[in-house]
Design a protein around this motif. Structure first.
Motif, PDB file in Angstrom:
ATOM      1  N   ALA A  35       0.833  -1.209   0.000  1.00 25.79           N
ATOM      2  CA  ALA A  35       0.000   0.000   0.000  1.00 25.79           C
ATOM      3  C   ALA A  35       0.865   1.256   0.000  1.00 25.79           C
ATOM      4  N   GLU A  36       1.944   1.236   0.750  1.00 31.54           N
ATOM      5  CA  GLU A  36       2.858   2.382   0.818  1.00 31.54           C
ATOM      6  C   GLU A  36       3.542   2.613  -0.531  1.00 31.54           C
ATOM      7  N   LEU A  37       3.927   1.539  -1.206  1.00 33.80           N
ATOM      8  CA  LEU A  37       4.535   1.646  -2.537  1.00 33.80           C
ATOM      9  C   LEU A  37       3.554   2.272  -3.525  1.00 33.80           C
ATOM     10  N   GLU A  38       2.318   1.800  -3.518  1.00 33.82           N
ATOM     11  CA  GLU A  38       1.293   2.349  -4.414  1.00 33.82           C
ATOM     12  C   GLU A  38       1.071   3.834  -4.158  1.00 33.82           C
ATOM     13  N   GLN A  39       0.965   4.189  -2.885  1.00 34.43           N
ATOM     14  CA  GLN A  39       0.728   5.578  -2.516  1.00 34.43           C
ATOM     15  C   GLN A  39       1.917   6.457  -2.921  1.00 34.43           C
ATOM     16  N   ALA A  40       3.129   5.980  -2.694  1.00 35.26           N
ATOM     17  CA  ALA A  40       4.323   6.755  -3.034  1.00 35.26           C
ATOM     18  C   ALA A  40       4.437   6.952  -4.541  1.00 35.26           C
ATOM     19  N   LEU A  41       4.174   5.908  -5.325  1.00 34.11           N
ATOM     20  CA  LEU A  41       4.237   6.035  -6.778  1.00 34.11           C
ATOM     21  C   LEU A  41       3.148   6.966  -7.301  1.00 34.11           C
ATOM     22  N   GLU A  42       1.974   6.897  -6.713  1.00 28.28           N
ATOM     23  CA  GLU A  42       0.874   7.756  -7.130  1.00 28.28           C
ATOM     24  C   GLU A  42       1.196   9.227  -6.841  1.00 28.28           C
ATOM     25  N   HIS A  43       1.847   9.466  -5.743  1.00 29.27           N
ATOM     26  CA  HIS A  43       2.138  10.840  -5.340  1.00 29.27           C
ATOM     27  C   HIS A  43       3.394  11.400  -5.999  1.00 29.27           C
ATOM     28  N   HIS A  44       4.454  10.594  -6.092  1.00 29.35           N
ATOM     29  CA  HIS A  44       5.761  11.098  -6.548  1.00 29.35           C
ATOM     30  C   HIS A  44       6.142  10.728  -7.977  1.00 29.35           C
ATOM     31  N   GLU A  45       5.630   9.664  -8.519  1.00 28.95           N
ATOM     32  CA  GLU A  45       5.990   9.107  -9.835  1.00 28.95           C
ATOM     33  C   GLU A  45       7.362   8.428  -9.825  1.00 28.95           C
ATOM     34  N   LEU A  46       8.350   9.053  -9.248  1.00 27.61           N
ATOM     35  CA  LEU A  46       9.709   8.512  -9.203  1.00 27.61           C
ATOM     36  C   LEU A  46      10.095   8.328  -7.741  1.00 27.61           C
ATOM     37  N   ILE A  47      10.361   7.082  -7.351  1.00 31.06           N
ATOM     38  CA  ILE A  47      10.668   6.814  -5.944  1.00 31.06           C
ATOM     39  C   ILE A  47      11.922   5.969  -5.800  1.00 31.06           C
ATOM     40  N   LYS A  48      12.487   6.063  -4.617  1.00 32.57           N
ATOM     41  CA  LYS A  48      13.644   5.266  -4.242  1.00 32.57           C
ATOM     42  C   LYS A  48      13.199   4.341  -3.113  1.00 32.57           C
ATOM     43  N   VAL A  49      13.537   3.056  -3.231  1.00 33.69           N
ATOM     44  CA  VAL A  49      13.134   2.054  -2.247  1.00 33.69           C
ATOM     45  C   VAL A  49      14.386   1.373  -1.707  1.00 33.69           C
ATOM     46  N   LYS A  50      14.481   1.266  -0.393  1.00 33.06           N
ATOM     47  CA  LYS A  50      15.597   0.565   0.241  1.00 33.06           C
ATOM     48  C   LYS A  50      15.137  -0.858   0.543  1.00 33.06           C
ATOM     49  N   VAL A  51      15.884  -1.837   0.071  1.00 33.38           N
ATOM     50  CA  VAL A  51      15.540  -3.247   0.240  1.00 33.38           C
ATOM     51  C   VAL A  51      16.635  -3.907   1.075  1.00 33.38           C
ATOM     52  N   ARG A  52      16.287  -4.260   2.323  1.00 42.50           N
ATOM     53  CA  ARG A  52      17.252  -4.831   3.258  1.00 42.50           C
ATOM     54  C   ARG A  52      17.086  -6.347   3.325  1.00 42.50           C
ATOM     55  N   ALA A  53      17.933  -7.066   2.609  1.00 40.05           N
ATOM     56  CA  ALA A  53      17.912  -8.534   2.610  1.00 40.05           C
ATOM     57  C   ALA A  53      19.180  -9.020   1.928  1.00 40.05           C
ATOM     58  N   TYR A  84       9.875   4.105 -11.564  1.00 41.20           N
ATOM     59  CA  TYR A  84       9.116   5.201 -12.171  1.00 41.20           C
ATOM     60  C   TYR A  84       7.795   4.652 -12.699  1.00 41.20           C
ATOM     61  N   ARG A  85       6.719   5.340 -12.367  1.00 39.67           N
ATOM     62  CA  ARG A  85       5.405   5.050 -12.943  1.00 39.67           C
ATOM     63  C   ARG A  85       4.718   6.378 -13.210  1.00 39.67           C
ATOM     64  N   ARG A  86       4.431   6.620 -14.462  1.00 35.11           N
ATOM     65  CA  ARG A  86       3.810   7.882 -14.883  1.00 35.11           C
ATOM     66  C   ARG A  86       2.428   8.029 -14.258  1.00 35.11           C
ATOM     67  N   HIS A  87       2.136   9.222 -13.762  1.00 33.79           N
ATOM     68  CA  HIS A  87       0.824   9.519 -13.191  1.00 33.79           C
ATOM     69  C   HIS A  87      -0.195   9.543 -14.331  1.00 33.79           C
ATOM     70  N   ARG A  88      -1.328   8.892 -14.127  1.00 33.53           N
ATOM     71  CA  ARG A  88      -2.319   8.757 -15.197  1.00 33.53           C
ATOM     72  C   ARG A  88      -2.957  10.086 -15.598  1.00 33.53           C
ATOM     73  N   LYS A  89      -3.306  10.914 -14.630  1.00 42.41           N
ATOM     74  CA  LYS A  89      -4.034  12.143 -14.926  1.00 42.41           C
ATOM     75  C   LYS A  89      -3.144  13.366 -15.064  1.00 42.41           C
ATOM     76  N   LYS A  90      -2.200  13.531 -14.127  1.00 46.06           N
ATOM     77  CA  LYS A  90      -1.351  14.730 -14.147  1.00 46.06           C
ATOM     78  C   LYS A  90       0.119  14.329 -14.022  1.00 46.06           C
ATOM     79  N   PRO A  91       0.778  13.976 -15.139  1.00 54.05           N
ATOM     80  CA  PRO A  91       2.195  13.626 -15.064  1.00 54.05           C
ATOM     81  C   PRO A  91       3.031  14.825 -14.620  1.00 54.05           C
ATOM     82  N   GLY A  92       3.925  14.595 -13.672  1.00 55.85           N
ATOM     83  CA  GLY A  92       4.747  15.676 -13.155  1.00 55.85           C
ATOM     84  C   GLY A  92       6.137  15.706 -13.765  1.00 55.85           C
ATOM     85  N   ILE A  93       6.567  14.600 -14.332  1.00 56.42           N
ATOM     86  CA  ILE A  93       7.912  14.510 -14.906  1.00 56.42           C
ATOM     87  C   ILE A  93       7.779  14.407 -16.421  1.00 56.42           C
TER      88      ILE A  93
END
Length: 97
Positions: A35-53, A84-93
């Protein structure tokens, strides 16, 4: 949406100043993390994720994140992956051609 090399290079440059907005750790890709990933992509379009494993688990999770969110993996360095996931309605990048 497949990114061209020029677009990937442009997005990679934009990720330098970003901080990780989501961290995937011991509990893996739980519903809350998804859910956090979906929300971050929807809001920012371009995100950085830290994967600890360990390396193999990181590789699996990074591919799974791209598949479940529909985002493109821009690049990965060590424990950090950028999507990166382009925003459907209002692309910011505005991507170069």
């Amino acid at each position: 949406m497949a990114l061209s090399n020029t677009q990937r290079k442009y997005l990679r440059g934009l990720t330098h100043d970003l901080d990780p907005v989501v961290m995937v750790a011991d509990k893996g890709l739980s519903e809350n993390v998804r859910a956090e990933l979906e929300q971050a992509l929807e809001h920012h379009e371009l995100i950085k994720v830290k994967v600890r494993a360990d390396r193999e688990q990181r590789k699996t999770w990074i591919a799974e994140i791209a598949a479940m969110t529909g985002a493109e993996l821009v690049h990965q360095i060590g424990q950090v992956a950028c999507y990166y996931r382009r925003h459907r309605k209002k692309p910011g990048i505005a991507l170069p051609r």
